[in-house]
Design a protein around this motif. Structure first.
Motif, PDB file in Angstrom:
ATOM      1  N   LYS A   1       0.835  -1.200   0.000  1.00  0.00           N
ATOM      2  CA  LYS A   1       0.000   0.000   0.000  1.00  0.00           C
ATOM      3  C   LYS A   1       0.875   1.258   0.000  1.00  0.00           C
ATOM      4  O   LYS A   1       0.644   2.195  -0.772  1.00  0.00           O
ATOM      5  CB  LYS A   1      -0.907  -0.012   1.235  1.00  0.00           C
TER       6      LYS A   1
ATOM      7  N   LYS B   1       2.772   1.625  -3.348  1.00  0.00           N
ATOM      8  CA  LYS B   1       1.863   2.093  -4.397  1.00  0.00           C
ATOM      9  C   LYS B   1       1.645   3.594  -4.253  1.00  0.00           C
ATOM     10  O   LYS B   1       1.671   4.332  -5.244  1.00  0.00           O
ATOM     11  CB  LYS B   1       0.541   1.344  -4.329  1.00  0.00           C
TER      12      LYS B   1
ATOM     13  N   GLU C   1       4.730   5.444  -5.411  1.00  0.00           N
ATOM     14  CA  GLU C   1       4.833   5.452  -6.863  1.00  0.00           C
ATOM     15  C   GLU C   1       3.877   6.477  -7.472  1.00  0.00           C
ATOM     16  O   GLU C   1       4.252   7.217  -8.379  1.00  0.00           O
ATOM     17  CB  GLU C   1       4.542   4.067  -7.434  1.00  0.00           C
ATOM     18  N   GLU C   2       2.647   6.535  -6.962  1.00  0.00           N
ATOM     19  CA  GLU C   2       1.677   7.502  -7.463  1.00  0.00           C
ATOM     20  C   GLU C   2       2.154   8.931  -7.223  1.00  0.00           C
ATOM     21  O   GLU C   2       2.032   9.785  -8.105  1.00  0.00           O
ATOM     22  CB  GLU C   2       0.311   7.270  -6.814  1.00  0.00           C
TER      23      GLU C   2
END
Length: 64
Positions: free
Chosen positions: A39, A42, A45-46
């Motif tokens: 989580k 992610k 990365e976003e």
């Protein structure tokens, strides 16, 4: 079958504060909980992709 997947991470007090501030968890939780790591990664990365788009937009505006 149970897999234990922990990371061997060395971190400073400042890193711990930053992890709590950005993600609301500490490195011990991050090390021990695979789903939490996924989580957080992610999310990182976003955030990275968003910053790259912002930089690209700014560079395009500067050069036009």
């Amino acid at each position: 079958m149970v897999f234990i997947n922990t990371l061997d991470i060395q971190y400073t007090n400042g890193m711990e504060k930053a992890m709590h501030g950005a993600h609301g968890v500490g490195y011990e939780t991050y090390k021990q909980k695979h789903e939490m790591r996924m989580k957080i990664e992610k999310s990182r990365e976003e955030e990275y992709l968003k910053s790259q788009r912002l930089i690209s937009d700014l560079e395009r505006k500067i050069h036009t």
